[in-house]
Write an enzyme that holds these catalytic residues in place. Structure first.
Site, PDB file in Angstrom:
ATOM      1  N   ARG A  64       1.196  -1.421   0.021  1.00 19.84           N
ATOM      2  CA  ARG A  64      -0.033   0.489  -0.177  1.00 19.84           C
ATOM      3  C   ARG A  64       1.059   1.279   0.031  1.00 19.84           C
ATOM      4  NH1 ARG A  64      -2.676  -2.504   3.828  1.00 19.84           N
ATOM      5  NH2 ARG A  64      -5.074  -4.464   2.379  1.00 19.84           N
ATOM      6  N   HIS A  75       1.088  17.510 -25.882  1.00 21.34           N
ATOM      7  CA  HIS A  75       0.765  16.048 -25.743  1.00 21.34           C
ATOM      8  C   HIS A  75      -0.502  15.494 -26.267  1.00 21.34           C
ATOM      9  CE1 HIS A  75       4.574  16.900 -23.374  1.00 21.34           C
ATOM     10  NE2 HIS A  75       4.102  15.824 -22.733  1.00 21.34           N
ATOM     11  N   HIS A 110       0.755  12.724 -28.354  1.00 19.90           N
ATOM     12  CA  HIS A 110       0.324  10.887 -28.135  1.00 19.90           C
ATOM     13  C   HIS A 110       0.302  10.427 -29.609  1.00 19.90           C
ATOM     14  CE1 HIS A 110       0.395  11.790 -23.568  1.00 19.90           C
ATOM     15  NE2 HIS A 110       1.685  11.785 -24.019  1.00 19.90           N
ATOM     16  N   GLU A 162      10.183  20.153 -24.108  1.00 16.39           N
ATOM     17  CA  GLU A 162       9.638  20.314 -22.625  1.00 16.39           C
ATOM     18  C   GLU A 162       9.947  21.799 -22.117  1.00 16.39           C
ATOM     19  OE1 GLU A 162       6.963  18.309 -21.253  1.00 16.39           O
ATOM     20  OE2 GLU A 162       7.855  16.639 -22.598  1.00 16.39           O
ATOM     21  N   ASN A 186       0.890  19.652 -20.513  1.00 18.08           N
ATOM     22  CA  ASN A 186       0.059  18.440 -21.735  1.00 18.08           C
ATOM     23  C   ASN A 186       0.193  19.478 -22.793  1.00 18.08           C
ATOM     24  OD1 ASN A 186      -0.431  16.384 -19.937  1.00 18.08           O
ATOM     25  ND2 ASN A 186      -2.622  17.059 -19.512  1.00 18.08           N
ATOM     26  N   HIS A 200       9.212  10.397 -28.015  1.00 17.61           N
ATOM     27  CA  HIS A 200       8.201  12.052 -26.863  1.00 17.61           C
ATOM     28  C   HIS A 200       8.332  12.823 -26.913  1.00 17.61           C
ATOM     29  CE1 HIS A 200       5.585  12.823 -24.149  1.00 17.61           C
ATOM     30  NE2 HIS A 200       6.675  13.300 -23.593  1.00 17.61           N
ATOM     31  N   LYS A 206       7.509  24.323 -12.804  1.00 21.78           N
ATOM     32  CA  LYS A 206       6.613  22.435 -12.622  1.00 21.78           C
ATOM     33  C   LYS A 206       6.137  21.750 -11.114  1.00 21.78           C
ATOM     34  CE  LYS A 206       5.822  18.286 -13.429  1.00 21.78           C
ATOM     35  NZ  LYS A 206       5.630  16.564 -14.067  1.00 21.78           N
ATOM     36  N   GLU A 217      -4.059  17.127 -11.379  1.00 14.35           N
ATOM     37  CA  GLU A 217      -4.530  17.335 -12.339  1.00 14.35           C
ATOM     38  C   GLU A 217      -6.222  17.529 -12.482  1.00 14.35           C
ATOM     39  OE1 GLU A 217      -2.413  15.921 -15.814  1.00 14.35           O
ATOM     40  OE2 GLU A 217      -3.139  16.396 -16.691  1.00 14.35           O
ATOM     41  N   ARG A 271      -3.126  21.287 -13.653  1.00 14.53           N
ATOM     42  CA  ARG A 271      -1.555  20.840 -13.540  1.00 14.53           C
ATOM     43  C   ARG A 271      -2.030  20.593 -15.372  1.00 14.53           C
ATOM     44  NH1 ARG A 271       1.384  16.361 -10.082  1.00 14.53           N
ATOM     45  NH2 ARG A 271       2.540  15.302 -12.303  1.00 14.53           N
ATOM     46  N   LYS A 297       4.222  11.636 -10.343  1.00 15.41           N
ATOM     47  CA  LYS A 297       2.616  10.705 -11.407  1.00 15.41           C
ATOM     48  C   LYS A 297       3.461   9.239 -11.580  1.00 15.41           C
ATOM     49  CE  LYS A 297       0.016  13.719 -14.771  1.00 15.41           C
ATOM     50  NZ  LYS A 297      -0.590  14.024 -15.675  1.00 15.41           N
TER      51      LYS A 297
END
Ligand code: GLY
Length: 365
Positions: A120, A247, A251, A184, A244, A263, A226, A236, A240, A142
């Site tokens: 956990r 992105h 993607h 980025e 993206n 990427h 960030k 998010e 946040r 993330k």
């Protein structure tokens, strides 16, 4: 002479943590304060060959097991995840253990998800070795693994206890991987800090030459942007999502052209589509779009997407995690230093932007 180590904090109340940025930090002892005895070092074979011994030497007072995962996005799957858990169980790791990720985004995402779920949740530390991981994926908590149905479909938010960024690691990074991190940085300038964007323009040659001072300044600024966004919106729910930018389109490119587009390259082409959409809507000045294009070119990043039918684009865009009832949520730049997230249902406008930013000769290096 190298720059002094800099530290900044991701402010998340009881889950706040430091990011240390500097040269030769892998050699420091202790590597992180207050590490537990039992440590699992997750890395991959090439990174282990380069830095594994240095890190294990700095951790000599601990009981360290090293687990090497494969060196590609394929390693970020359920099988590898299960195999890392098997190792923890076989070695009787208890809840007081910690997991250290040493590597790029694949290592960090997978090791972080193991840390989020083993018993956990156990302590997690990040030592990112690629520029992309240093300025993006290692910060913000993330964690995820891929499913055959899509990238990052299984994941959790699990903040690290600390992030250690050794800028010296970047010297050995292949050029294509290096410039993916620069993509980025361009993103941060566009969404949040026009002065940083201008600074990137002024220091593009120094960054391409991997000048240590310029790099440390750029990494620090990127992490600070960030950290500020994550502190406002850890999960998010709002701002946040700005991270993206490029992105959603990126993607789609990455999914269709997995073996040829990385990427950061796909994000660069995606940023150009988002900027062009805004120019076509009269909401971004053409001169701003041209500055973005020039900077991406200076970083040797692609500024055009590869050719794909619009049907295929639409299918891929609608798979995005942010789609709600057929409406895609796009991050759109309205100036350099300013962007917003908008529900977007005008597919004709999207098609127009994609068509003008696609090229049969679009390519990565
Ligand atoms: N890479 C985007 C985020 O961390 O939210």
């Amino acid at each position: 002479m190298t720059s002094a180590t800099q530290q900044l904090t991701v402010e998340l109340h009881e889950r706040s943590y430091p990011i240390d940025i500097g040269a030769e930090l892998l050699h420091r002892t202790p590597l992180f304060p207050a590490l537990p005895k039992q440590l699992l070092l997750v890395t991959n074979a090439p990174i282990n060959a380069l830095y594994g011994e240095t890190v294990r030497r700095a951790l000599a007072a601990h009981h360290v097991i090293t687990y090497c995962i494969g060196d590609s996005e394929h390693a970020k799957g359920i099988d590898t995840y299960a195999a890392v858990l098997d190792t923890l169980i076989q070695h009787s790791f208890n809840r007081d253990c910690a997991i250290i990720a040493l590597g790029g985004g694949v290592v960090g995402d997978l090791a972080g998800f193991v840390a989020a779920t083993y018993q956990r949740g156990v302590a997690f530390y990040q030592i990112p070795t690629t520029l992309l991981a240093q300025v993006d994926s290692s910060v913000g908590g993330k964690t995820a693994i891929n499913h055959s149905g899509g990238k990052n479909l299984i994941g959790a938010f699990h903040q690290p206890q600390a992030v250690l960024i050794d800028t010296t690691c970047l010297a050995s990074l292949p050029l294509r991987d290096y410039v993916c991190g620069l993509a980025e940085m361009v993103k941060y300038g566009i969404i949040a800090d026009g002065d940083f964007f201008t600074w990137l323009e002024q220091h593009s040659a120094a960054l391409m030459a991997r000048d240590p001072h310029a790099l440390q300044t750029a990494i620090y600024r990127s992490c600070a942007i960030k950290a500020e966004i994550v502190a406002k919106d850890e999960r998010e729910q709002s701002v946040r999502a700005l991270l993206n930018l490029g992105h959603t389109f990126g993607h789609a490119i990455e999914t269709e052209f997995t073996s040829t587009w990385k990427h950061g390259e796909a994000v660069a082409a995606g940023i150009m589509i988002a900027a062009t959409l805004m120019v076509q809507q009269g909401r971004l000045q053409l001169t701003d779009q041209q500055r973005i294009e020039r900077l991406l070119e200076q970083f040797q990043l692609p500024t055009r997407a590869p050719m794909m039918s619009f049907d295929r684009w639409q299918t891929l865009l609608q798979r995005d995690k942010k789609v709600q009832a057929g409406t895609v949520r796009l991050v759109v730049p309205t100036a350099i230093g300013q962007a917003q997230v908008e529900p977007w249902s005008d597919w004709q406008a999207i098609q127009q932007a994609i068509v003008s930013m696609s090229s049969a000769t679009a390519k990565t290096r």
